[in-house]
Design an enzyme around this catalytic site. Structure first.
Site, PDB file in Angstrom:
ATOM      1  N   ASP A  91      13.041  -4.025  16.958  1.00  0.00           N
ATOM      2  CA  ASP A  91      11.817  -3.541  16.322  1.00  0.00           C
ATOM      3  C   ASP A  91      10.909  -2.830  17.318  1.00  0.00           C
ATOM      4  O   ASP A  91       9.715  -2.628  17.065  1.00  0.00           O
ATOM      5  CB  ASP A  91      11.036  -4.712  15.706  1.00  0.00           C
ATOM      6  N   ASP A 239      11.002 -20.914  13.309  1.00  0.00           N
ATOM      7  CA  ASP A 239      12.061 -21.829  13.727  1.00  0.00           C
ATOM      8  C   ASP A 239      11.755 -23.270  13.323  1.00  0.00           C
ATOM      9  O   ASP A 239      12.617 -23.982  12.787  1.00  0.00           O
ATOM     10  CB  ASP A 239      12.290 -21.726  15.239  1.00  0.00           C
TER      11      ASP A 239
END
Length: 512
Positions: A91, A239
């Site tokens: 990105d 996460d």
């Protein structure tokens, strides 16, 4: 006035009580770890019945200093290339993309199946990149490494056998530190991370409680990700969020303390602050999203719920550290000015157990993986007050993140830039990611430095000597947080100017 004094005393004791309860939970984990630290997983397969196809995902955003070494390291993994797919989820908006593109022809000519994936936008930040990559990957298992990690060649061979148990959804390795000895800042960070990756992860895992995939240096069963609802970008710790959703769904996690994945610690203060802020705010967001579900689940044991509470609520400690520090001076004034509460200063001595409980917690952890000699132990004990001071100095910045997380205030995912600084003689010379940021928080941190400096004076004059060391550590902590960014930026800026002058000289025409 008596009513106000009572409110101050109760508030002060509330924050200290939570810190005490948290430290007791950490003390308990340290005792558990001492009992199980030498245990190995009972059933380890020497080899797989069949080799599955594996995808390795590398989420990248503006990491020009470390991206090449990461890609080369992953391409060298000891695994059949016909069964290994590498996704570079890029990105980036800087030179990083060009560096990646320049590597592809060389690796592809060597038979490496590597895909450079560019999304049309950065929706969902890291979680969005992982979600996009997972939707198009070909692997049955998905290993993930952040830009600063250098996985060992046999990482897949050591983790995949655990998936022979069909209920295992994740295998997580321990983070190592490539630049632990670079500076005092990196050394102090290693203390906290060593504690998490020994006492916390192994202690909880050995007793069957929830642990978390740490965002990197681990491997997922793709079916686990899908069954848990996939990656979601509504928290800054995607996460931790996915880990809790997966384990609440019955999936098992395996933590391997002996499998080390080396990584680079943030060596610059603003990089450290952005990392700690993201972790603190993300954990608070996960409290909103997951803690109630854990408590309401009929399949999760009471002990696991209790450990999950302190696990998810660990970022609230930042709030408690900040406000207990700010309330210490008003508390002293209330005690000194009132005969009613004159004995309170002695009564709060029970909270001193916090200091010793956490000292045991961090000593056990760092002895296990950090130092093995008596000299190393002495060094740790001498630097432990500095570690506490740094934590206190970070409390204001992180507490803002925690409060915003509890209130549901959204913010962007700010990455932690890495600089490929591994040796003591390295530095920030010419590193373009080093910036000097003067924000409203910076001025508040300076105000805190002045406030705690005055608190030291007040406690000394009024002979409240028991409070003096804590006020001193608070003042030192905020001084560290304020001074380090200036030092790092000055060094980087000076060297960039040298580079520019050298380049200018090369461009000058040669006189005939």
């Amino acid at each position: 006035m008596v009513c106000l004094d009572l409110v101050i005393i109760l508030a002060y004791c509330f924050f200290l009580t939570f810190i005490l309860a948290y430290s007791i939970s950490q003390f308990n984990l340290a005792l558990v770890y001492l009992r199980v630290r030498k245990l190995r997983h009972a059933h380890v397969f020497s080899e797989l019945n069949h080799l599955p196809r594996v995808t390795v995902q590398l989420p990248i955003y503006n990491e020009k200093y470390v991206v090449e070494r990461l890609i080369r390291k992953v391409a060298a993994l000891d695994y059949p290339r016909a069964l290994l797919e590498i996704q570079v989820l890029d990105d980036s908006t800087d030179e990083t993309t060009g560096i990646i593109e320049s590597l592809l022809p060389e690796l592809e000519s060597q038979g490496v199946d590597i895909k450079h994936i560019r999304r049309p936008d950065r929706v969902g930040f890291k979680a969005g990149a992982l979600k996009y990559g997972t939707s198009i990957c070909s692997g049955e298992f998905i290993a993930i490494f952040d830009a600063d990690f250098l996985p060992e060649k046999d990482f897949l061979n050591k983790t995949l056998p655990y998936f022979e148990n069909e209920r295992v959804g994740v295998v997580q390795s321990r983070w190592g530190h490539l630049n632990e000895d670079y500076s005092l800042l990196t050394k102090l960070q290693s203390y906290a991370l060593n504690a998490h990756f020994t006492v916390e992860q192994k202690g909880r895992n050995a007793n069957g409680h929830f642990i978390n995939f740490n965002g990197t240096a681990g491997i997922w069963r793709k079916a686990t990700i899908e069954d848990a609802g996939g990656w979601e970008g509504d928290t800054l710790t995607e996460d931790l969020d996915l880990s809790y959703r997966a384990q609440a769904g019955g999936w098992k996690f395996v933590y391997l303390q002996d499998l080390v994945s080396p990584a680079e610690l943030p060596a610059e203060m603003n990089a450290l602050k952005s990392q700690q802020y993201r972790w603190a705010k993300g954990a608070a967001e996960c409290v909103r999203k997951n803690l109630g579900k854990v408590f309401r689940s009929p399949t999760i044991s009471t002990k696991t719920k209790l450990h999950a509470f302190f696990h998810l609520m660990n970022s609230f400690v930042w709030v408690c550290v900040l406000f207990s520090g700010l309330l210490l001076l008003p508390f002293l004034q209330a005690v000194n000015s009132s005969s009613t509460y004159g004995d309170m200063l002695g009564a709060v001595g029970v909270y001193h157990f916090t200091f010793f409980a956490l000292l045991l917690f961090y000593t056990v952890a760092n002895y296990s993986v950090g130092f093995k000699s008596r000299a190393g132990l002495v060094t740790f004990l001498l630097s432990y007050p500095a570690f506490l001071s740094l934590s206190m100095g970070l409390s204001l910045h992180n507490a803002f993140g925690v409060i915003k997380g509890y209130l549901g205030i959204k913010s962007s995912f700010v990455r932690t830039p890495k600089f490929n600084i591994l040796k003591r003689d390295g530095g920030f010379d010419g590193k373009s990611y080093v910036k000097l940021e003067l924000s409203f928080t910076t001025f508040l941190e300076f105000a805190c430095l002045l406030y705690f400096s005055y608190g030291m004076y007040y406690s000394w004059v009024h002979e409240n000597y028991v409070a003096f060391p804590f006020l001193l550590m608070q003042a030192i902590g905020f001084a560290i947080v304020l001074i380090y960014p200036v030092i790092h930026y000055t060094r980087s800026r000076r060297q960039r100017q040298v580079y520019k002058s050298v380049q200018t000289e090369h461009l000058q025409p040669v006189a005939e």
